[in-house]
Write a protein that holds these residues in place. Structure first.
Motif, PDB file in Angstrom:
ATOM      1  N   GLN A 100      -1.593  -8.341  -2.390  1.00 56.34           N
ATOM      2  CA  GLN A 100      -0.993  -8.166  -1.088  1.00 56.34           C
ATOM      3  C   GLN A 100       0.030  -8.724  -0.685  1.00 56.34           C
ATOM      4  OE1 GLN A 100      -1.476  -5.260   0.217  1.00 56.34           O
ATOM      5  NE2 GLN A 100      -3.138  -4.826  -1.609  1.00 56.34           N
ATOM      6  N   LEU A 101       1.507  -8.496  -1.012  1.00 56.70           N
ATOM      7  CA  LEU A 101       2.339  -9.472  -0.697  1.00 56.70           C
ATOM      8  C   LEU A 101       3.373  -8.938   0.405  1.00 56.70           C
ATOM      9  CD1 LEU A 101       4.149  -9.233  -4.383  1.00 56.70           C
ATOM     10  CD2 LEU A 101       2.477 -11.075  -3.608  1.00 56.70           C
ATOM     11  N   VAL A 138       4.640  -3.590  -6.477  1.00 56.50           N
ATOM     12  CA  VAL A 138       3.556  -4.633  -7.133  1.00 56.50           C
ATOM     13  C   VAL A 138       3.557  -4.005  -8.505  1.00 56.50           C
ATOM     14  CG1 VAL A 138       1.019  -4.719  -7.604  1.00 56.50           C
ATOM     15  CG2 VAL A 138       2.219  -4.178  -5.324  1.00 56.50           C
ATOM     16  N   GLN A 139       4.202  -3.703  -9.265  1.00 56.51           N
ATOM     17  CA  GLN A 139       3.955  -2.593 -10.491  1.00 56.51           C
ATOM     18  C   GLN A 139       5.408  -3.343 -10.955  1.00 56.51           C
ATOM     19  OE1 GLN A 139       4.629   1.735 -11.090  1.00 56.51           O
ATOM     20  NE2 GLN A 139       2.391   1.717 -10.156  1.00 56.51           N
ATOM     21  N   SER A 140       6.671  -4.073 -10.913  1.00 59.12           N
ATOM     22  CA  SER A 140       7.402  -4.588 -10.953  1.00 59.12           C
ATOM     23  C   SER A 140       7.483  -5.865 -10.724  1.00 59.12           C
ATOM     24  CB  SER A 140       9.004  -3.886 -10.023  1.00 59.12           C
ATOM     25  OG  SER A 140       8.774  -3.417 -10.099  1.00 59.12           O
ATOM     26  N   LEU A 141       6.251  -6.782 -10.316  1.00 52.31           N
ATOM     27  CA  LEU A 141       5.513  -8.007 -10.246  1.00 52.31           C
ATOM     28  C   LEU A 141       5.401  -8.083 -11.030  1.00 52.31           C
ATOM     29  CD1 LEU A 141       6.426 -10.537  -8.153  1.00 52.31           C
ATOM     30  CD2 LEU A 141       4.434 -10.069  -7.385  1.00 52.31           C
ATOM     31  N   SER A 168       0.651  -1.088   0.364  1.00 55.17           N
ATOM     32  CA  SER A 168       0.084   0.179   0.091  1.00 55.17           C
ATOM     33  C   SER A 168       0.439   0.649  -0.164  1.00 55.17           C
ATOM     34  CB  SER A 168      -0.586  -0.062   1.531  1.00 55.17           C
ATOM     35  OG  SER A 168      -0.052   0.158   2.590  1.00 55.17           O
ATOM     36  N   GLN A 169       1.994   1.046   0.537  1.00 52.96           N
ATOM     37  CA  GLN A 169       2.893   2.424   0.219  1.00 52.96           C
ATOM     38  C   GLN A 169       3.781   2.370  -0.373  1.00 52.96           C
ATOM     39  OE1 GLN A 169       4.723   2.542   4.514  1.00 52.96           O
ATOM     40  NE2 GLN A 169       1.978   2.714   5.610  1.00 52.96           N
ATOM     41  N   SER A 226      17.655  -2.535   0.560  1.00 55.61           N
ATOM     42  CA  SER A 226      15.928  -2.232   0.414  1.00 55.61           C
ATOM     43  C   SER A 226      15.647  -0.635  -0.031  1.00 55.61           C
ATOM     44  CB  SER A 226      15.193  -2.934   1.839  1.00 55.61           C
ATOM     45  OG  SER A 226      13.884  -2.279   1.660  1.00 55.61           O
ATOM     46  N   ILE A 227      14.821  -0.451  -0.885  1.00 56.46           N
ATOM     47  CA  ILE A 227      14.227   1.035  -1.154  1.00 56.46           C
ATOM     48  C   ILE A 227      12.981   1.701  -0.934  1.00 56.46           C
ATOM     49  CG2 ILE A 227      16.214   1.382  -2.808  1.00 56.46           C
ATOM     50  CD1 ILE A 227      14.312   1.047  -5.134  1.00 56.46           C
ATOM     51  N   ALA A 228      12.342   0.725  -0.219  1.00 58.18           N
ATOM     52  CA  ALA A 228      11.098   1.100  -0.020  1.00 58.18           C
ATOM     53  C   ALA A 228      10.669   0.454   1.527  1.00 58.18           C
ATOM     54  CB  ALA A 228      10.324   0.061  -0.344  1.00 58.18           C
TER      55      ALA A 228
END
Length: 374
Positions: free
Chosen positions: A89-90, A68-71, A62-63, A118-120
């Protein structure tokens, strides 16, 4: 008896020559430690990828919608189609940045180490696996492909009440030999008729000594100092002979020049570094400290009998000023580093006081050094 004396003098002379040789060599450094070959350098690589297999410490989708787009993009390339409007929702996938250094002369098929970060908002990359990701150079070309299991040196544990214990940084890790080189970087090692040695620290004297030392070792005038950084050396055109020639050059011992007289002061940490060439002209220094102490001693005020007053607390402030004058000390002409440190230690100066003393000496023109405050 005479023969014993002669033998004694011979041994003493040999010992003296050995000591002199050791002292002279102790200050010498190899060319490979003083300079680098122009054009022979590493190149930074950077990439973007996905880490899977995490134990619930992945990105919060969600943040971090780009995870999700990359996956989705990766699954589409593998023939898996996710219906429009469906966002998985991973909890075991994290988006990461990948960086590496491509060594000079790296050839396709060789492997290099990579760092994954990690970038997120992933809490930990421990136990994760990086999926195949390209690594690009500054020109946008792909030079390596990264993939492998991540080694994380940190640890992060959280509880349901919000408490958390973290050791080191668990959101970053390394993959030894995690990338395979796919493209070689063009080098100019054999393109020019001469080799250029670039000093790590610019200095006219060191550049002159480097050229003179190479000429003395080779027995000619092949080396010339171009500027305070670069020394050009005539080299063979044949690649095999050039490599052997450079091997001979980088093992020559050169005595570098002494650095400039500087006093480095780190105003944030209070660290003071004084080089050995710092000198102080004759000067007298007296440094004292002024301390102000404010103490609060409230008093209770009782009303008089039958006055119908109220008991109140009256503040009472006490201010005390103390001046601790430090003893004066004198610097003689040509005072060296040992004398400076000894004199300052005698008055018990703190790092902040030392900075004040050095600045005052510079303003008085008695400090023969460059004062650098970082």
């Amino acid at each position: 008896m005479n023969s014993m004396r002669v033998m004694f003098h011979v041994i003493a002379g040999l010992l003296l020559m050995l000591v002199i040789a050791c002292v002279s060599v102790a200050h010498a450094e190899r060319v490979k430690d003083l300079a680098s070959v122009a054009g022979v350098r590493s190149n930074p690589l950077v990439g973007y990828g996905l880490v899977v297999g995490l134990d619930g410490t992945g990105d919060q989708t969600s943040q971090a919608p780009f995870t999700v787009q990359s996956l989705k993009a990766m699954l589409a390339q593998l023939g898996v189609t996710i219906p429009p409007g469906v966002n998985p929702q991973l909890k075991n996938v994290a988006a990461v940045a990948i960086n590496a250094e491509l060594p000079p002369f790296a050839k396709p098929g060789q492997q290099i180490d990579i760092t994954v970060s990690s970038i997120a908002n992933s809490g930990s990359l421990r136990g994760g696996t990086l999926l195949m990701a390209p690594l690009k150079g500054a020109d946008g070309q792909i030079y390596a492909i990264a993939q492998g299991n991540i080694v994380v040196g940190g640890l992060g544990i959280s509880a349901k009440d919000g408490s958390r214990v973290s050791v080191n940084i668990p959101s970053a890790g390394r993959i030894p030999n995690g990338a395979t080189v796919e493209r070689a970087v063009p080098v100019t090692f054999g393109a020019s008729p001469d080799l250029r040695l670039d000093l790590h620290t610019a200095d006219f004297t060191t550049a002159t000594r480097l050229a003179a030392g190479i000429n003395a070792a080779l027995g000619g005038s092949q080396a010339k100092a171009v500027d305070p950084v670069t020394v050009a050396v005539e080299a063979p055109a044949d690649p095999n002979a050039r490599v052997a020639f450079l091997s001979q050059l980088e093992n020559i011992d050169i005595t570098p020049a002494d650095g400039p007289a500087r006093v480095i002061v780190n105003a944030r940490t209070g660290t003071v570094v004084i080089s050995s060439l710092v000198r102080v002209l004759p000067a007298a220094v007296s440094h004292g400290s002024l301390s102000v102490t404010i103490s609060e001693k409230p008093e209770v005020s009782q009303p008089g009998p039958f006055s119908k007053g109220e008991t109140t607390v009256v503040p009472r402030s006490q201010i005390e000023v103390t001046s601790n004058a430090g003893p004066a000390f004198v610097f003689d002409g040509g005072t060296n580093l040992d004398d400076i440190v000894r004199a300052i230690n005698q008055v018990g100066a703190a790092p902040g006081d030392l900075v004040a003393i050095l600045e005052a000496l510079r303003e008085a023109g008695a400090l023969r050094a460059e004062l650098v405050i970082i």
